[in-house]
Scaffold this motif. Structure first.
Motif, PDB file in Angstrom:
ATOM      1  N   ASP A   4       0.831  -1.214   0.000  1.00 28.98           N
ATOM      2  CA  ASP A   4       0.000   0.000   0.000  1.00 28.98           C
ATOM      3  C   ASP A   4       0.860   1.256   0.000  1.00 28.98           C
ATOM      4  O   ASP A   4       0.505   2.260  -0.619  1.00 28.98           O
ATOM      5  N   TRP A   5       1.983   1.195   0.717  1.00 25.24           N
ATOM      6  CA  TRP A   5       2.839   2.380   0.858  1.00 25.24           C
ATOM      7  C   TRP A   5       4.311   2.020   0.693  1.00 25.24           C
ATOM      8  O   TRP A   5       4.750   0.991   1.202  1.00 25.24           O
ATOM      9  N   ARG A  14       1.134   3.912  -2.859  1.00 28.89           N
ATOM     10  CA  ARG A  14       1.315   5.321  -2.512  1.00 28.89           C
ATOM     11  C   ARG A  14       2.746   5.527  -2.026  1.00 28.89           C
ATOM     12  O   ARG A  14       3.387   4.594  -1.529  1.00 28.89           O
ATOM     13  N   CYS A  17       2.112   8.457  -7.780  1.00 28.23           N
ATOM     14  CA  CYS A  17       1.894   7.576  -6.621  1.00 28.23           C
ATOM     15  C   CYS A  17       0.971   8.212  -5.570  1.00 28.23           C
ATOM     16  O   CYS A  17       0.976   7.748  -4.421  1.00 28.23           O
ATOM     17  N   ARG A  18       0.240   9.223  -5.918  1.00 30.67           N
ATOM     18  CA  ARG A  18      -0.631   9.916  -4.950  1.00 30.67           C
ATOM     19  C   ARG A  18       0.135  10.122  -3.638  1.00 30.67           C
ATOM     20  O   ARG A  18      -0.272   9.699  -2.562  1.00 30.67           O
ATOM     21  N   GLY A  19       1.273  10.779  -3.764  1.00 32.82           N
ATOM     22  CA  GLY A  19       2.236  10.833  -2.667  1.00 32.82           C
ATOM     23  C   GLY A  19       1.959  11.889  -1.624  1.00 32.82           C
ATOM     24  O   GLY A  19       1.147  12.803  -1.828  1.00 32.82           O
ATOM     25  N   GLU A  49      -2.700  -1.206   6.745  1.00 32.98           N
ATOM     26  CA  GLU A  49      -2.096  -1.158   5.406  1.00 32.98           C
ATOM     27  C   GLU A  49      -0.702  -1.794   5.407  1.00 32.98           C
ATOM     28  O   GLU A  49      -0.019  -1.813   6.434  1.00 32.98           O
TER      29      GLU A  49
END
Ligand code: F0G
Length: 465
Positions: free
Chosen positions: A246-247, A279, A351-353, A401
């Motif tokens: 997820d991250w 992300r 990556c919608r960071g 996550e």
């Protein structure tokens, strides 16, 4: 490998100029922006699924299969086999870290640590250096240079020494590099130029001097280097059985890693090899927080390739006027003007960071927790763990996550910070840490002083074990 299916391309969509891979440019000659290595994937043999890369483990005597970078050659196909220079980099591992997960506030089994300090020169830099060095060899360079906070220079010096192909010329700021890293460059025989200034001064000078003398630059502004650093993410996926976490949480300095990771995921998705992108959280040290200021405070975005350049110029102008200089115990990421800023904005977009900022206190506490897990890291690396903890507390990362923190450099790179944290000597603590706002060492493991007397020693050992 057909090299013409790989080329260099300016990341600025208004320019988009292309150059052959055997040309040498630090930045785009037409507009000055950063360059990417781009591929015409339709003309290249890409495996049908990522698990196919596991077959390489059966060919371990082949140096290209042994290297944790080059066994993904099909995903960085700019070089011919015979040009590749490898020292067996990238034999790193992804390790589940339940103790650190507890510290961060994640559920058991949700945190993984990617130990890049296990590379031959002790940091993630070897992933990129093998790629840049290979390109330098392709174009016949005789000298290679970098500015460095220590790890890039150690890595460059190592590749030069092992291969004997080039002379390493390294530029460092005075007093800005830990002894662990400096000792590597000196011992590997690099010409070490110490500049009275910081990393940003060294970076500016290396660019000028290299241009004047025709020396090949291997800082992460070099797009070939970032091709090698993409493989850190391939190995993370491999460690997770080719599942996407997820991250990804990574420290941010010159922003090469974050840029490379964003490119890696974007390409894998384009190739149909993954179906979603994780992300990205980039973590700045509070004393060196240019990205945080611009992205989180100032709202700067990639904006389809047109970030607000005036905003960036104004920020740097203000920094100069106020004579603000980066300062953190995490010397590896003590950087004012990250050269890969634009590429990192692109990665944050893909990556919608998010960008986080952590204090030196948080970094050292996180580092102590990483050490308790049995493999250590240097201060800059622990910024990723401190950042993940902060983002969990803020509710940005959920405790269920799956999170991967990249640990960029080995524990022994900077023993000074570690020993000062665990010391019983208040004077040493004050000198090294209190001066940086670190007031306590919550996880210190202090040595116990005992007289040279067997009975006294037995007493102490019984009491504490
Ligand atoms: N962690 C470590 C251990 C580093 O050495 C560096 C960068 C970073 C993180 C930051 O990575 O630049 O990709 O954002 N060290 C460089 C050097 C600047 O010269 O060794 P980045």
């Amino acid at each position: 490998m057909a090299t013409d299916s790989a080329f260099q391309q300016c990341i600025n969509p208004a320019c988009g100029a292309q150059y052959a891979v055997d040309e040498v440019h630090v930045t785009c000659p037409q507009c000055g922006d950063l360059l990417d290595i781009a591929y015409d994937w339709n003309r290249l043999p890409v495996p049908a699924c990522l698990a196919d890369f596991q077959a390489k483990w059966a060919q371990r005597l082949d140096p290209l299969a042994f290297s944790g970078v080059w066994r993904f050659h099909e995903l960085l196909p700019f070089a011919r086999r015979e040009h590749v220079v490898t020292v067996g980099e990238g034999q790193t591992m992804l390790q589940r870290g339940d103790g650190v997960a507890r510290y961060i506030g994640l559920d058991a089994g949700r945190l993984y640590l990617q130990y890049e300090g296990l590379n031959p020169s002790g940091s993630f830099k070897d992933n990129g250096m093998t790629a840049a060095f290979t390109h330098a060899r392709m174009i016949g360079a005789r000298r290679a240079a970098c500015a460095s906070t220590g790890n890039t220079s150690a890595s460059l010096a190592m590749y030069c020494a092992v291969s004997g192909l080039m002379k390493a010329v390294i530029f460092i700021g005075s007093g800005k590099i830990s002894y662990g890293k400096l000792s590597q460059a000196l011992e590997f025989g690099a010409l070490t130029v110490q500049i009275s200034g910081d990393f940003d001064d060294a970076m500016a000078r290396v660019t000028e001097v290299s241009k004047r003398l025709g020396i090949y630059v291997v800082n992460s502004i070099n797009p070939f280097r970032l091709e090698g650093q993409k493989t850190v993410m391939y190995r993370v996926l491999e460690g997770l059985g080719w599942q996407v976490p997820d991250w990804i949480v990574v420290p941010g300095g010159n922003l090469g890693n974050s840029s490379a990771f964003g490119k890696a995921f974007s390409e894998l998705q384009q190739l149909g090899l993954i179906d979603r992108i994780p992300r990205l959280a980039v973590v700045n040290a509070a004393g060196s927080d240019t990205l945080f200021q611009l992205y989180e405070q100032g709202g700067l975005r990639w904006n389809h390739g047109y970030p607000d350049r005036q905003h960036i110029a104004d920020y740097y102008g203000e920094m100069d006027t106020q004579q603000r200089k980066a300062s953190t115990i995490a010397s590896a990421i003590e950087i004012n003007r990250p050269v890969n800023l634009n590429k990192c904005l692109r990665a944050l977009d893909v990556c919608r960071g998010v960008v986080a900022r952590v204090t030196d206190q948080e970094i050292l506490d996180a580092k102590a927790q990483v050490g308790l897990g049995g493999f250590g890291c240097e201060p800059a690396s622990a910024a990723s763990v401190a950042g993940a903890k902060l983002l969990c507390e803020q509710g940005v990362i959920d405790k269920s996550e799956r999170v991967v923190c990249v640990l960029t450099g080995h524990q022994l790179k900077d023993p000074g910070a570690t020993v000062a944290y665990h010391t019983t000597d208040q004077e040493q603590f004050n000198r090294v840490l209190a001066s940086r706002g670190v007031s306590r060492a919550a996880f210190a493991n202090r040595a116990v002083a005992v007289p040279n007397d067997v009975n006294e020693i037995v007493k102490v050992v019984q009491l504490y074990s």
